[in-house]
Design a protein around this motif. Structure first.
Motif, PDB file in Angstrom:
ATOM      1  N   GLY A  72      -1.238   0.163 -10.093  1.00  0.00           N
ATOM      2  CA  GLY A  72      -2.538   0.092  -9.561  1.00  0.00           C
ATOM      3  C   GLY A  72      -2.879  -1.330  -9.282  1.00  0.00           C
ATOM      4  N   THR A  73      -1.880  -2.177  -9.447  1.00  0.00           N
ATOM      5  CA  THR A  73      -2.381  -3.776  -9.311  1.00  0.00           C
ATOM      6  C   THR A  73      -1.454  -4.353  -8.612  1.00  0.00           C
ATOM      7  OG1 THR A  73      -1.268  -4.488 -11.266  1.00  0.00           O
ATOM      8  CG2 THR A  73      -3.544  -3.811 -11.557  1.00  0.00           C
ATOM      9  N   GLY A  74      -2.067  -5.263  -7.517  1.00  0.00           N
ATOM     10  CA  GLY A  74      -1.180  -6.165  -6.874  1.00  0.00           C
ATOM     11  C   GLY A  74      -1.874  -7.274  -6.308  1.00  0.00           C
ATOM     12  N   LEU A  75      -1.050  -8.028  -5.484  1.00  0.00           N
ATOM     13  CA  LEU A  75      -1.661  -9.582  -5.250  1.00  0.00           C
ATOM     14  C   LEU A  75      -1.102  -9.665  -3.619  1.00  0.00           C
ATOM     15  CD1 LEU A  75      -0.843 -11.802  -8.316  1.00  0.00           C
ATOM     16  CD2 LEU A  75      -3.145 -10.992  -7.753  1.00  0.00           C
ATOM     17  N   LEU A  76      -2.313 -10.308  -2.998  1.00  0.00           N
ATOM     18  CA  LEU A  76      -1.768 -10.822  -1.531  1.00  0.00           C
ATOM     19  C   LEU A  76      -2.085 -12.283  -1.430  1.00  0.00           C
ATOM     20  CD1 LEU A  76      -0.816 -10.124   1.249  1.00  0.00           C
ATOM     21  CD2 LEU A  76      -3.161  -9.772   1.708  1.00  0.00           C
ATOM     22  N   LEU A  77      -1.072 -13.005  -1.540  1.00  0.00           N
ATOM     23  CA  LEU A  77      -1.607 -14.322  -1.367  1.00  0.00           C
ATOM     24  C   LEU A  77      -1.769 -14.898   0.086  1.00  0.00           C
ATOM     25  CD1 LEU A  77       1.581 -15.814  -3.453  1.00  0.00           C
ATOM     26  CD2 LEU A  77      -0.454 -14.746  -4.315  1.00  0.00           C
ATOM     27  N   CYS A  78      -2.781 -15.349   0.517  1.00  0.00           N
ATOM     28  CA  CYS A  78      -3.182 -15.707   1.793  1.00  0.00           C
ATOM     29  C   CYS A  78      -3.065 -17.260   2.157  1.00  0.00           C
ATOM     30  CB  CYS A  78      -4.496 -15.202   1.833  1.00  0.00           C
ATOM     31  SG  CYS A  78      -4.830 -13.613   1.656  1.00  0.00           S
ATOM     32  N   GLY A  79      -2.167 -17.529   3.106  1.00  0.00           N
ATOM     33  CA  GLY A  79      -1.997 -18.668   3.864  1.00  0.00           C
ATOM     34  C   GLY A  79      -2.726 -18.773   5.126  1.00  0.00           C
ATOM     35  N   ALA A  80      -3.169 -17.474   5.596  1.00  0.00           N
ATOM     36  CA  ALA A  80      -3.981 -17.526   6.953  1.00  0.00           C
ATOM     37  C   ALA A  80      -5.195 -16.550   6.701  1.00  0.00           C
ATOM     38  CB  ALA A  80      -3.009 -16.664   7.849  1.00  0.00           C
ATOM     39  N   GLU A  81      -5.838 -16.472   7.585  1.00  0.00           N
ATOM     40  CA  GLU A  81      -6.973 -15.702   7.582  1.00  0.00           C
ATOM     41  C   GLU A  81      -6.690 -14.229   7.759  1.00  0.00           C
ATOM     42  OE1 GLU A  81     -11.320 -15.044   9.972  1.00  0.00           O
ATOM     43  OE2 GLU A  81      -9.864 -16.772  10.597  1.00  0.00           O
ATOM     44  N   GLY A  82      -7.111 -13.344   6.780  1.00  0.00           N
ATOM     45  CA  GLY A  82      -6.710 -11.753   6.789  1.00  0.00           C
ATOM     46  C   GLY A  82      -7.770 -11.206   7.555  1.00  0.00           C
ATOM     47  N   LYS A  83      -7.718 -10.095   8.080  1.00  0.00           N
ATOM     48  CA  LYS A  83      -8.530  -8.988   8.662  1.00  0.00           C
ATOM     49  C   LYS A  83      -8.698  -7.791   7.947  1.00  0.00           C
ATOM     50  CE  LYS A  83      -7.337  -9.751  13.513  1.00  0.00           C
ATOM     51  NZ  LYS A  83      -6.620  -9.314  14.956  1.00  0.00           N
ATOM     52  N   PRO A  84     -10.230  -7.447   7.695  1.00  0.00           N
ATOM     53  CA  PRO A  84     -10.450  -6.473   6.612  1.00  0.00           C
ATOM     54  C   PRO A  84      -9.554  -4.982   6.947  1.00  0.00           C
ATOM     55  CG  PRO A  84     -12.180  -7.591   7.248  1.00  0.00           C
ATOM     56  CD  PRO A  84     -11.245  -8.121   7.927  1.00  0.00           C
ATOM     57  N   LEU A  85      -9.162  -4.277   6.078  1.00  0.00           N
ATOM     58  CA  LEU A  85      -8.374  -3.183   6.256  1.00  0.00           C
ATOM     59  C   LEU A  85      -9.399  -1.988   5.842  1.00  0.00           C
ATOM     60  CD1 LEU A  85      -5.584  -1.801   6.899  1.00  0.00           C
ATOM     61  CD2 LEU A  85      -5.239  -1.703   4.617  1.00  0.00           C
ATOM     62  N   LEU A  86     -10.439  -2.048   4.812  1.00  0.00           N
ATOM     63  CA  LEU A  86     -11.311  -1.515   4.321  1.00  0.00           C
ATOM     64  C   LEU A  86     -12.519  -2.129   4.492  1.00  0.00           C
ATOM     65  CD1 LEU A  86      -9.653   0.143   1.235  1.00  0.00           C
ATOM     66  CD2 LEU A  86      -9.897   1.260   3.369  1.00  0.00           C
ATOM     67  N   TYR A  87     -13.854  -1.454   4.631  1.00  0.00           N
ATOM     68  CA  TYR A  87     -15.134  -2.087   4.758  1.00  0.00           C
ATOM     69  C   TYR A  87     -15.853  -1.331   3.620  1.00  0.00           C
ATOM     70  CZ  TYR A  87     -13.615  -4.066   9.360  1.00  0.00           C
ATOM     71  OH  TYR A  87     -13.052  -4.596  10.282  1.00  0.00           O
ATOM     72  N   GLY A  88     -16.911  -2.272   2.950  1.00  0.00           N
ATOM     73  CA  GLY A  88     -17.636  -1.754   2.242  1.00  0.00           C
ATOM     74  C   GLY A  88     -18.380  -3.004   1.398  1.00  0.00           C
ATOM     75  N   GLY A  89     -18.784  -2.475   0.126  1.00  0.00           N
ATOM     76  CA  GLY A  89     -19.596  -3.524  -0.802  1.00  0.00           C
ATOM     77  C   GLY A  89     -18.783  -4.408  -1.578  1.00  0.00           C
ATOM     78  N   THR A  90     -19.199  -5.613  -1.660  1.00  0.00           N
ATOM     79  CA  THR A  90     -18.621  -6.619  -2.365  1.00  0.00           C
ATOM     80  C   THR A  90     -19.297  -7.535  -3.551  1.00  0.00           C
ATOM     81  OG1 THR A  90     -19.383  -8.335  -0.697  1.00  0.00           O
ATOM     82  CG2 THR A  90     -17.240  -7.313  -0.266  1.00  0.00           C
TER      83      THR A  90
END
Length: 373
Positions: free
Chosen positions: A205-223
């Protein structure tokens, strides 16, 4: 029990992982939702997890480490950030369903599959670079290590070709993070996705996404940030992390990453190769098993048995059908008999994604793949 399925999940974790998870369940609330001690502790723990991961995995800024629920979650984020209807992508022939199924879901996508045999990184690098230069894809996707064959793909060479052609690269490091060097900045990759529960010794239930580029949201909600804004916040990691964080999981992952850094990736890799070869040779001497890729160098494989074995993944283990094609199995096509390399004769029903196979055997064949595969 002798456990051989760490490629699916690392079962035996450092004791500190479980302790951290139990402690988090009783002491942490949600990060960014308040200034009281339980919320601050959660925020500090999440930041430390990003910081440790960034230092291990070649990420210049901890904020560019996005915490996900799995490698599958991260790959979907990466794919949806870069690809849309009508685009072209180049992938390896060893991709997991966490890559191939999201690609199937994009209408009109053209996919070139690099169709090379396992344990031939020289051929893979050559065919990738040829396809990148000739096809000019919108993105390239490559697994670092095949979860069926243990073959290590030449990510450094592929990344170099992507940099030279300004092509975004997505790397699936599900089988390599924590065992082989992973370097977001060195590769110049757009995204690198990985689970927490394999080589990083964290919980499921855990993971990481390393971002070298701008990502687009897949889900929307509170932060917990910029709450008046009705779009997602513009900055990482909040932009890609809506909802309540899994703080027990993040606390456990933090301890798993710390364990990997203390041990050292090279030490872990050497030990894994030693144990894998000992098991493979023992089973081979007993009869009925053989070492797949026995002629390959240690840097080109992680050690898997031909036809599988007790607790080892065989040909039907876990990737999408593309993972079997280079070794003579089924291709990315409609269900049916396997074939010996011809990419034609596809089922024309429900067509919407075009796959091409490029490899040393000749010019790529072209076929259409049904959406339900």
């Amino acid at each position: 029990m002798i456990y051989f399925d760490a490629g699916a999940t690392t079962l035996e974790k450092p004791a500190a992982v479980g302790r951290a998870m139990a402690r988090a369940a009783h002491t942490m609330s949600s990060p960014g939702r308040g200034s009281y001690p339980a919320s601050r502790l959660a925020g500090e723990t999440a930041y430390l997890c990003r910081q440790e991961a960034a230092e291990l995995l070649g990420v210049p800024q901890p904020e560019n480490v996005v915490i996900t629920g799995s490698a599958t979650h991260g790959l979907n984020l990466a794919i949806r950030s870069l690809l849309g209807p009508g685009d072209r992508v180049v992938i390896s022939g060893y991709e997991h369903n966490a890559v191939t199924r999201p690609l199937h879901a994009i209408p009109g996508l053209s996919v070139t599959v690099i169709d090379t045999p396992p344990f031939r990184p020289d051929l893979a690098a050559e065919e990738f670079c040829r396809a990148i230069r000739q096809k000019r894809p919108r993105a390239v996707i490559c697994t670092h290590v095949s979860n069926v064959f243990g073959a290590v793909l030449p990510v450094e060479d592929i990344a170099r070709c992507c940099r030279e052609t300004d092509t975004p690269l997505i790397v699936d490091a599900s089988q390599s993070a924590g065992v082989l060097p992973v370097d977001l900045a060195g590769w110049g990759a757009a995204f690198v996705a990985m689970p927490g529960h394999k080589g990083l010794y964290g919980p499921q239930g855990t993971g990481l996404l390393l971002c070298g580029a701008e990502g687009k949201p897949l889900l929307y909600g509170g932060t917990g940030s910029m709450s008046r804004l009705q779009d997602m916040p513009p900055d990482l990691p909040d932009r890609l992390e809506p909802g309540t964080h899994n703080m027990p999981g993040i606390a456990g992952l933090l301890e798993g990453i710390r364990f990997v850094r203390r041990q050292g990736v090279e030490t872990i890799a050497a030990r894994e190769r030693q144990v894998a070869l000992r098991a493979a040779r023992g089973l081979e001497s007993a009869g009925g098993a053989g070492i797949l890729g026995s002629g390959a160098s240690a840097s080109d494989r992680r050690g898997v048995l031909r036809d599988g074995g007790p607790g080892l993944r065989g040909g039907g283990g876990g990737p999408g059908p593309a993972g079997h094609r280079p070794a003579g199995g089924a291709s990315l096509r409609a269900p049916g008999p396997s074939h010996g390399g011809d990419a034609g004769n596809r089922n024309p029903a429900a067509e919407h994604v075009v796959f091409q196979y490029a490899g040393p055997g000749g010019p790529p064949g072209v076929g259409r793949v049904p959406g339900a595969s």
